[in-house]
Design a protein around this motif. Structure first.
Motif, mmCIF file in Angstrom:
data_model
loop_
_atom_site.group_PDB
_atom_site.id
_atom_site.type_symbol
_atom_site.label_atom_id
_atom_site.label_comp_id
_atom_site.label_asym_id
_atom_site.label_seq_id
_atom_site.Cartn_x
_atom_site.Cartn_y
_atom_site.Cartn_z
ATOM 1 N N PHE A 95 0.812 -1.213 0.000
ATOM 2 C CA PHE A 95 0.000 0.000 0.000
ATOM 3 C C PHE A 95 0.848 1.267 0.000
ATOM 4 O O PHE A 95 0.305 2.372 0.106
ATOM 5 N N ILE A 96 2.166 1.126 -0.118
ATOM 6 C CA ILE A 96 3.072 2.268 -0.153
ATOM 7 C C ILE A 96 3.750 2.302 -1.521
ATOM 8 O O ILE A 96 4.313 1.295 -1.961
ATOM 9 N N HIS A 97 3.698 3.461 -2.183
ATOM 10 C CA HIS A 97 4.280 3.588 -3.522
ATOM 11 C C HIS A 97 5.213 4.789 -3.592
ATOM 12 O O HIS A 97 5.170 5.679 -2.743
ATOM 13 N N GLY A 98 6.037 4.777 -4.625
ATOM 14 C CA GLY A 98 7.031 5.831 -4.765
ATOM 15 C C GLY A 98 6.491 7.107 -5.371
ATOM 16 O O GLY A 98 7.088 8.177 -5.219
ATOM 17 N N SER A 99 5.361 7.015 -6.081
ATOM 18 C CA SER A 99 4.791 8.180 -6.749
ATOM 19 C C SER A 99 3.341 7.883 -7.108
ATOM 20 O O SER A 99 2.873 6.741 -7.009
#
Length: 228
Positions: free
Chosen positions: A84-88
């Protein structure tokens, strides 16, 4: 009897898929608004970095747990929370699009519980393989291992269907072949991490889990393959 006027032309999106998508995009939206100073105040600019530090799959953290024989729940959650965590925003949106497309198909065909099993099991196996196979301290983030698991389930079902209809079963792997080729191309052109390995392991997990999760399990698979 329902009439053409009362029948929905498009099947509604399954709630479990909507829920996963809203969590994924909601977190990304919060990061975007915080970066622009619209929510959270001055310190909110660092929310994404803080989330990566707290919820990414971090091989060094896993090494520490194994070495010290300590497995706190707030660290074990990294095996799935990283999805659920992305770079962009772009990174998140591509994952979200695949989630909606593949998640709808899998949920309609197999039900919401099986969809969640495929999603989180693929995330877990992808992260574990990333840690065990690669000597890479870089944290793993993004829903791709999980959504590739859904692609694996879709591929399995298409593979069985092509067997039933006498089609070329290799065609079932067209989508995953295209996506992997695209990843390798972007890696060659722009560089990148080896997180593609986690994606492939996620795909393999989704494909393998489809056998016991589909109606009839192993016996159902054998009947489908043997059917002319």
């Amino acid at each position: 009897m329902s009439s053409p006027e009362t029948e929905a032309p498009i099947l509604p999106m399954p709630p479990v898929v909507v829920a996963l998508f809203l969590v994924l995009i909601g977190i990304e939206a919060a990061f975007g608004l915080a970066t622009r100073g619209l929510i959270g105040g001055p310190t909110a600019v660092g929310w994404r970095l803080e989330a990566v530090q707290a919820y990414s799959f971090a091989p060094n953290v896993i090494d520490w747990m194994v070495e010290n024989h300590r497995y706190p729940a707030d660290q074990l959650i990294r095996f799935v929370s990283y999805t659920f965590i992305h770079g962009s925003f772009t990174h998140a949106m591509f994952a979200g699009v695949i989630l909606l497309a593949m998640g709808k198909f899998v949920s309609v065909a197999m039900g919401p519980v099986s969809t969640l099993i495929v999603y989180f099991a693929s995330a877990f196996v992808g992260a574990t393989g990333y840690w065990l196979i690669l000597d890479n301290p870089a944290p793993l983030i993004g829903a791709y291992p999980a959504v590739y698991g859904l692609i694996g389930t879709f591929t399995y079902m298409l593979w069985v269907r092509l067997k039933q209809t006498g089609g070329q079963q290799a065609r079932a792997f067209t989508l995953i072949g295209f996506l992997v080729g695209l990843q390798l191309l972007f890696g060659l052109l722009f560089g990148g991490a080896n997180d593609w390995l986690a994606d492939i392991l996620g795909f393999a997990t989704g494909f393998a889990l489809s056998v016991p999760l589909v109606n009839g399990g192993w016996a159902g698979l054998l009947r489908k393959i043997r059917r002319d």
